[in-house]
Design a protein around this motif. Structure first.
Motif, PDB file in Angstrom:
ATOM      1  N   GLY A  73       9.130  -0.582  -1.160  1.00  0.00           N
ATOM      2  CA  GLY A  73       8.241  -0.229  -0.120  1.00  0.00           C
ATOM      3  C   GLY A  73       6.838  -0.187  -0.665  1.00  0.00           C
ATOM      4  N   GLN A  74       5.722  -0.089   0.188  1.00  0.00           N
ATOM      5  CA  GLN A  74       4.444  -0.164   0.200  1.00  0.00           C
ATOM      6  C   GLN A  74       3.734   0.440   1.110  1.00  0.00           C
ATOM      7  OE1 GLN A  74       2.566  -4.104  -0.830  1.00  0.00           O
ATOM      8  NE2 GLN A  74       0.675  -2.980  -0.984  1.00  0.00           N
ATOM      9  N   LYS A  76       0.926   1.372   3.739  1.00  0.00           N
ATOM     10  CA  LYS A  76       0.079   0.473   4.566  1.00  0.00           C
ATOM     11  C   LYS A  76      -1.419   1.009   4.746  1.00  0.00           C
ATOM     12  CE  LYS A  76       3.493  -0.829   8.150  1.00  0.00           C
ATOM     13  NZ  LYS A  76       4.025  -0.652   9.646  1.00  0.00           N
ATOM     14  N   ASP A  77      -1.693   2.069   4.166  1.00  0.00           N
ATOM     15  CA  ASP A  77      -2.920   2.602   3.618  1.00  0.00           C
ATOM     16  C   ASP A  77      -3.411   2.069   2.565  1.00  0.00           C
ATOM     17  OD1 ASP A  77      -5.098   4.288   2.854  1.00  0.00           O
ATOM     18  OD2 ASP A  77      -4.169   5.971   3.768  1.00  0.00           O
ATOM     19  N   TYR A  78      -4.419   1.053   3.007  1.00  0.00           N
ATOM     20  CA  TYR A  78      -5.036   0.293   1.826  1.00  0.00           C
ATOM     21  C   TYR A  78      -5.736   1.082   0.596  1.00  0.00           C
ATOM     22  CZ  TYR A  78      -7.909  -3.067  -0.518  1.00  0.00           C
ATOM     23  OH  TYR A  78      -8.532  -3.778  -1.736  1.00  0.00           O
ATOM     24  N   ASP A  79      -6.387   2.181   1.192  1.00  0.00           N
ATOM     25  CA  ASP A  79      -7.068   3.124   0.064  1.00  0.00           C
ATOM     26  C   ASP A  79      -5.801   3.702  -1.034  1.00  0.00           C
ATOM     27  OD1 ASP A  79      -9.573   2.472   0.791  1.00  0.00           O
ATOM     28  OD2 ASP A  79      -9.582   4.339   2.324  1.00  0.00           O
ATOM     29  N   LEU A  80      -4.723   4.216  -0.369  1.00  0.00           N
ATOM     30  CA  LEU A  80      -3.897   4.689  -1.257  1.00  0.00           C
ATOM     31  C   LEU A  80      -3.116   3.762  -2.019  1.00  0.00           C
ATOM     32  CD1 LEU A  80      -1.843   7.306   1.184  1.00  0.00           C
ATOM     33  CD2 LEU A  80      -3.378   7.699  -0.895  1.00  0.00           C
ATOM     34  N   SER A  81      -3.024   2.368  -1.589  1.00  0.00           N
ATOM     35  CA  SER A  81      -2.247   1.372  -2.504  1.00  0.00           C
ATOM     36  C   SER A  81      -3.286   1.168  -3.455  1.00  0.00           C
ATOM     37  CB  SER A  81      -1.958   0.322  -1.398  1.00  0.00           C
ATOM     38  OG  SER A  81      -1.464  -0.736  -2.125  1.00  0.00           O
ATOM     39  N   LYS A  82      -4.614   1.038  -3.176  1.00  0.00           N
ATOM     40  CA  LYS A  82      -5.629   0.277  -4.214  1.00  0.00           C
ATOM     41  C   LYS A  82      -5.814   1.495  -5.409  1.00  0.00           C
ATOM     42  CE  LYS A  82     -10.202  -0.022  -3.688  1.00  0.00           C
ATOM     43  NZ  LYS A  82     -11.353  -0.148  -2.976  1.00  0.00           N
ATOM     44  N   LYS A  83      -5.368   2.385  -5.035  1.00  0.00           N
ATOM     45  CA  LYS A  83      -5.546   3.537  -6.187  1.00  0.00           C
ATOM     46  C   LYS A  83      -4.237   3.706  -6.919  1.00  0.00           C
ATOM     47  CE  LYS A  83      -9.126   6.129  -3.594  1.00  0.00           C
ATOM     48  NZ  LYS A  83      -9.524   7.131  -2.886  1.00  0.00           N
ATOM     49  N   SER A  84      -3.081   3.254  -6.454  1.00  0.00           N
ATOM     50  CA  SER A  84      -2.018   3.758  -7.092  1.00  0.00           C
ATOM     51  C   SER A  84      -1.390   2.400  -7.869  1.00  0.00           C
ATOM     52  CB  SER A  84      -1.004   3.998  -5.946  1.00  0.00           C
ATOM     53  OG  SER A  84      -1.392   4.898  -4.992  1.00  0.00           O
ATOM     54  N   SER A  85      -0.425   2.764  -8.698  1.00  0.00           N
ATOM     55  CA  SER A  85       0.407   1.919  -9.639  1.00  0.00           C
ATOM     56  C   SER A  85       1.683   1.483  -8.955  1.00  0.00           C
ATOM     57  CB  SER A  85       0.423   2.329 -10.939  1.00  0.00           C
ATOM     58  OG  SER A  85       1.203   3.447 -11.116  1.00  0.00           O
ATOM     59  N   SER A  86       2.048   2.254  -8.035  1.00  0.00           N
ATOM     60  CA  SER A  86       3.400   1.970  -7.292  1.00  0.00           C
ATOM     61  C   SER A  86       3.162   1.268  -5.856  1.00  0.00           C
ATOM     62  CB  SER A  86       4.142   3.471  -7.148  1.00  0.00           C
ATOM     63  OG  SER A  86       3.288   4.213  -6.509  1.00  0.00           O
ATOM     64  N   GLY A  87       2.280   0.839  -5.532  1.00  0.00           N
ATOM     65  CA  GLY A  87       2.095   0.129  -4.199  1.00  0.00           C
ATOM     66  C   GLY A  87       1.720   1.357  -3.031  1.00  0.00           C
TER      67      GLY A  87
END
Length: 136
Positions: A73-74, A76-87
């Motif tokens: 899973g990943q 869909k919020d690009y900002d959350l994904s960009k700051k995270s190491s788990s997608g």
């Protein structure tokens, strides 16, 4: 001294079972530059009794178990994904929990002098979510 590893560094749970069971005290914990610990074996002391392999949950699971199914899973919020190491999946779930007045627990990496220190903390506000992101 000849040193080897029987478990991948990232797989070690740091339970120290291998150290405790070794009859020759051939295993010690080594900390890398990020503060993560993993076992190393002094092959000059090791008598190849394999007790460390028998007690280690990670060696058994790596050698004998393979996943029957994998779910990925990943966010869909690009900002959350960009700051995270788990997608961003953890952050997405954490936001849902915090929106419902919940509490989120997680790992916080704190730099102290020349190494990182791992702390487990809780947050109750989304503004603190950054503390738990990227700690994987």
């Amino acid at each position: 001294m000849i040193i080897s590893q029987k478990v991948e560094k990232k797989a070690c749970l740091f339970c120290k079972a291998c150290i405790n069971i070794c009859p020759k005290q051939a295993i010690s914990m080594y900390r890398d530059e990020y503060g993560f610990a993993y076992p190393i074996i002094d092959n000059q002391k090791c008598i190849n009794c394999n007790l460390c392999e028998k007690i280690c949950k990670r060696v058994k699971s790596i050698a004998k178990n393979s996943p029957l199914q994998t779910i990925v899973g990943q966010s869909k919020d690009y900002d959350l994904s960009k700051k995270s190491s788990s997608g961003g999946l953890f952050a997405q779930l954490a936001c849902a929990c915090l929106d419902n007045k919940g509490v989120v627990f997680g790992c916080f990496m704190q730099k102290t002098s020349e190494q990182f220190e791992v702390k487990h903390i809780y947050i109750e506000d989304k503004k603190d979510l950054y503390k738990l992101q990227g700690s994987k």
